[in-house]
Scaffold this motif. Structure first.
Motif, PDB file in Angstrom:
ATOM      1  N   LEU A   1      -9.236  -0.449  -0.276  1.00  0.00           N
ATOM      2  CA  LEU A   1      -7.923  -0.090  -0.808  1.00  0.00           C
ATOM      3  C   LEU A   1      -7.515  -1.007  -1.955  1.00  0.00           C
ATOM      4  O   LEU A   1      -6.342  -1.367  -2.102  1.00  0.00           O
TER       5      LEU A   1
ATOM      6  N   PHE B   1       0.808  -1.218   0.000  1.00  0.00           N
ATOM      7  CA  PHE B   1       0.000   0.000   0.000  1.00  0.00           C
ATOM      8  C   PHE B   1       0.844   1.273   0.000  1.00  0.00           C
ATOM      9  O   PHE B   1       0.380   2.333   0.384  1.00  0.00           O
ATOM     10  N   GLY B   2       2.126   1.150  -0.391  1.00  0.00           N
ATOM     11  CA  GLY B   2       2.981   2.327  -0.465  1.00  0.00           C
ATOM     12  C   GLY B   2       3.312   2.930   0.883  1.00  0.00           C
ATOM     13  O   GLY B   2       3.721   4.087   0.971  1.00  0.00           O
TER      14      GLY B   2
ATOM     15  N   ASP C   1      -0.221   6.340  -0.858  1.00  0.00           N
ATOM     16  CA  ASP C   1      -1.592   6.052  -1.285  1.00  0.00           C
ATOM     17  C   ASP C   1      -2.521   7.135  -0.744  1.00  0.00           C
ATOM     18  O   ASP C   1      -2.695   7.278   0.464  1.00  0.00           O
ATOM     19  N   SER C   2      -3.129   7.911  -1.631  1.00  0.00           N
ATOM     20  CA  SER C   2      -3.984   9.020  -1.206  1.00  0.00           C
ATOM     21  C   SER C   2      -5.255   8.542  -0.524  1.00  0.00           C
ATOM     22  O   SER C   2      -5.954   9.345   0.107  1.00  0.00           O
ATOM     23  N   ARG C   3      -5.561   7.251  -0.629  1.00  0.00           N
ATOM     24  CA  ARG C   3      -6.752   6.722   0.036  1.00  0.00           C
ATOM     25  C   ARG C   3      -6.532   6.515   1.527  1.00  0.00           C
ATOM     26  O   ARG C   3      -7.473   6.243   2.271  1.00  0.00           O
ATOM     27  N   ILE C   4      -5.275   6.641   1.987  1.00  0.00           N
ATOM     28  CA  ILE C   4      -4.927   6.455   3.391  1.00  0.00           C
ATOM     29  C   ILE C   4      -4.501   7.794   3.964  1.00  0.00           C
ATOM     30  O   ILE C   4      -3.596   8.443   3.430  1.00  0.00           O
TER      31      ILE C   4
ATOM     32  N   CYS D   1       2.961   7.506   3.624  1.00  0.00           N
ATOM     33  CA  CYS D   1       2.155   6.716   2.700  1.00  0.00           C
ATOM     34  C   CYS D   1       1.961   7.461   1.388  1.00  0.00           C
ATOM     35  O   CYS D   1       1.633   8.654   1.379  1.00  0.00           O
TER      36      CYS D   1
END
Length: 695
Positions: free
Chosen positions: A387, A258-259, A284-287, A282
């Motif tokens: 995710l 997840f980066g 990942d912009s979703r986190i 991170c």
């Protein structure tokens, strides 16, 4: 002249003397840029905190040092960087301060006794940013406390009055009125005296205990033996992609999923180890946030030997406002086989946007008029996007826990997803304007499914709207660190740990040993069930002869003849084990978790008031009185073997569970330890010398 400029010939001679290779212009420019970037980032990082700001002068110093990079290269860029970044120090009891900060302390402890109650100011630490006062109160009689939870006692935390009349009020603190560490605004360096005033003792009723306490404090410069450890800022770390020391684990878990990357930023040397301070980042912009699973973080040396590591509190180093995604641990040991690998296999993440799920159990055959606790398989699974991880709800199960009712969701998911807690967002009707709810989520080893529970005491209507704002992820995140070399003949030695791991427990259960022939008695067992089916059972020590008793939670009397328990209506009853005869001893509908004292004379239990507090009563239900009246909720754990103290837990400011002892005669509270675990379930050893707990 006050300045001296070296010639190119001199610099070349120095370079050759130290064996320094030819310095490339590209390397110098790159290193200069990195130093300036680090200086700017470090300045912004500390200026954003309310405490321990990095002064602009340090940024200027870094720039100057970068300009003379040619000279410093003779001792190596890594060493130069570490020395340059030693800007802060850690002082036990004070926390992190800028190097050179003037520290003052209490000249000597000050104590005062009135009506057998003793107030003592043990310690004081003064910096240019704050004043720390540590005090305790002893021998407060139970008669001075309220026996009615609706009547609140004194809540004064104490103030400081300066010679000119200035009054300093508490800014923050921890502990109770019986032992507390409070932080006040800074006292000017020109002031060496103050008066600690306490209008009344916390929890006491007006007129029941001495009031208007005043203790005169005198401050002096800190002695030379007050040790200051450097806060060592590490160079920009290289995140290791190597696999886990545990071969089986490394084959099943991805590296850096997840980066998310984990970095170690700072270390603070201690007498018995180090504080490790780091952060996660991170891509990942979703986190929006990611934190290592508290006890999932491990440390290993080059031989694969695990090094003791445990979660720490930022308050322990005096940091009240940590940065987002920042973490802190304590590493035990001084001499290691370096480098060390710091690794976690669990990461708690918060979503930028919640994961939404709409569920109508009736679609799959659920009868809301006659609900039954049976599993309903979903032939066309409900898919969930977490995710980008494949997950789907494959079954639902109606369940009930006391007044709470709801559903268990069986979620099939890839190994990278370990938990997905949902909460109810709508479709619940309440009558009193309040709603109680419960839930949880974990990966079930036997089935491989994630089991998520969603419960409420309200009236549900369908479809249900569920939302998840965070989850636990599995993977391997790690970083490496080489501790400073210790100039001694010490040999790295494994530190023994008094704990039982899950693997060791599984091995013990797979190869049980026979009980001693002379060991007799009964054991009380507990397992989940729906009322009125029993949750409490009594059996022989080998598990034979099991007999169901009642639905509820409870404990046996010392002689095993009686059971005290809280039922589904949150009242406490006593049952004769042989006859089954029951007698109610409370009827408040707010009581739970009763535990009999080892001497059989009293029962401790929890009662829900404004929050959850611990009460005690005689074994026949008489003389009910509160034992804790603190602002935080208390979680009863058990009695000391001599029946004089009660062990309980309470959440601290950062959400950790702080285990405490309270003397039932005096009310004195002793802080023991903190655990980053919601249900550590601590228990005394029979001799009272040890406490076992889960983490």
């Amino acid at each position: 002249m006050n300045e001296w400029t070296s010639t190119p010939e001199f610099e070349e001679n120095v370079r050759q003397s130290f064996g320094v290779p030819e310095i490339r212009t590209e390397f110098v420019n790159q290193l200069y840029g990195q130093l300036m970037q680090q200086a700017d980032e470090k300045s912004r990082r500390y200026q954003s905190r309310s405490r321990f700001r990095l002064r602009p002068a340090w940024t200027i110093t870094l720039a100057i040092l970068a300009l003379v990079i040619f000279s410093t290269l003779v001792i190596g860029p890594q060493r130069v960087y570490a020395e340059v970044m030693k800007l802060l120090s850690y002082i036990p009891g004070v926390g992190i301060v800028e190097e050179g900060t003037t520290i003052r302390v209490l000249a000597e402890p000050v104590t005062q006794t009135r009506d057998d109650i003793t107030l003592t100011v043990h310690e004081a630490y003064l910096t240019d940013e704050k004043t720390i006062i540590v005090y305790s109160i002893q021998n407060v009689p139970q008669s001075a406390l309220s026996h009615d939870e609706s009547v609140v006692g004194c809540s004064d935390a104490g103030s400081l009055i300066l010679p000119d009349g200035t009054r300093l009020e508490i800014v923050s603190g921890q502990g109770s009125g019986y032992r507390a560490e409070h932080i006040y605004p800074a006292i000017p360096e020109s002031v060496d005296k103050a008066t600690f005033v306490l209008s009344c003792i916390q929890g006491t009723l007006q007129g029941k205990a001495p009031e208007n306490w005043e203790l005169n404090l005198h401050f002096i410069p800190a002695p030379a033996e007050l040790t200051a450890a450097p806060v060592i800022n590490l160079p920009t770390p290289t995140v290791s992609m190597s696999q886990s020391t545990d071969a089986d684990q490394s084959q099943s878990l991805p590296s850096d999923p997840f980066g998310i990357q984990m970095s170690l930023d700072q270390v603070i040397p201690l007498d018995d180890g180090y504080y490790l301070i780091g952060h996660t980042s991170c891509l990942d912009s979703r986190i929006t946030a990611a934190y290592p699973g508290s006890w999932a973080m491990k440390a290993y040396d080059t031989t694969g030997q695990e090094i003791p590591l445990e979660p720490a509190r930022f308050q322990d180093i005096g940091l009240e406002n940590p940065q987002p995604n920042q973490w802190i641990y304590k590493l035990y040991g001084i001499v290691f086989s370096s480098p060390l690998t710091v690794r976690t296999t669990m990461m708690a993440v918060e979503f930028t946007e919640p994961v939404q799920l709409e569920l109508d159990p009736r679609t799959y055959g659920f009868d809301d008029l006659n609900p039954q606790p049976s599993i309903i398989q979903i032939m066309d699974p409900l898919r969930i996007d977490v995710l980008g991880t494949q997950a789907q709800v494959v079954h639902i199960k109606y369940m009930q826990q006391g007044a709470l009712k709801g559903f268990e969701l069986g979620i099939e998911a890839e190994p990278g997803l370990q938990s997905l807690p949902f909460s109810l967002q709508s479709a619940v009707t309440v009558t009193d304007g309040q709603r109680a709810s419960s839930g949880g989520s974990n990966r079930d080893e036997s089935s491989g499914l994630i089991r998520t529970y969603v419960l409420s005491d309200g009236q549900m209507s369908f479809p249900l709207s569920l939302s998840a704002t965070y989850a636990d992820l599995s993977g391997i995140w790690e970083t490496n660190w080489t501790p400073p070399t210790v100039t001694s003949n010490l040999i790295p030695t494994a530190v023994s740990q008094a704990c039982l791991s899950l693997d060791e427990w599984k091995m013990a259960t797979q190869n049980p040993t026979d009980l001693p022939l002379d060991l007799e008695g009964k054991v009380l067992l507990s397992r989940s069930a729906l009322s009125p089916n029993p949750t409490l059972f009594i059996a022989n020590l080998d598990g034979s002869g099991e007999n169901g008793l009642v639905y509820g939670y409870g404990s046996l009397s010392p002689d095993g003849s009686k059971l005290v328990y809280s039922d589904e209506n949150s009242n406490i009853l006593i049952m004769d084990v042989d006859s089954g005869r029951k007698t109610a001893i409370t009827n408040s509908s707010r009581d739970s978790n009763p535990i009999w004292s080892p001497d059989g004379k009293q029962i401790a239990f929890m009662r829900s008031t404004e929050n959850q507090q611990i009460f005690i009563m005689n074994a026949d239900g008489t003389d009910v009185m509160p034992l804790t009246l603190a602002a935080e909720s208390a979680q009863l754990a058990g009695w000391s073997p001599d029946s004089s103290q009660i062990l309980y837990g309470a959440k601290d400011e950062r959400g950790a569970t702080k285990e405490r002892l309270i003397n039932i005669a005096t009310g004195d509270i002793t802080d023991l330890f903190s655990v980053d675990f919601d249900a550590p379930s601590p228990a005394f050893s029979p001799d009272g010398q040890w406490i076992a707990y889960l983490d």
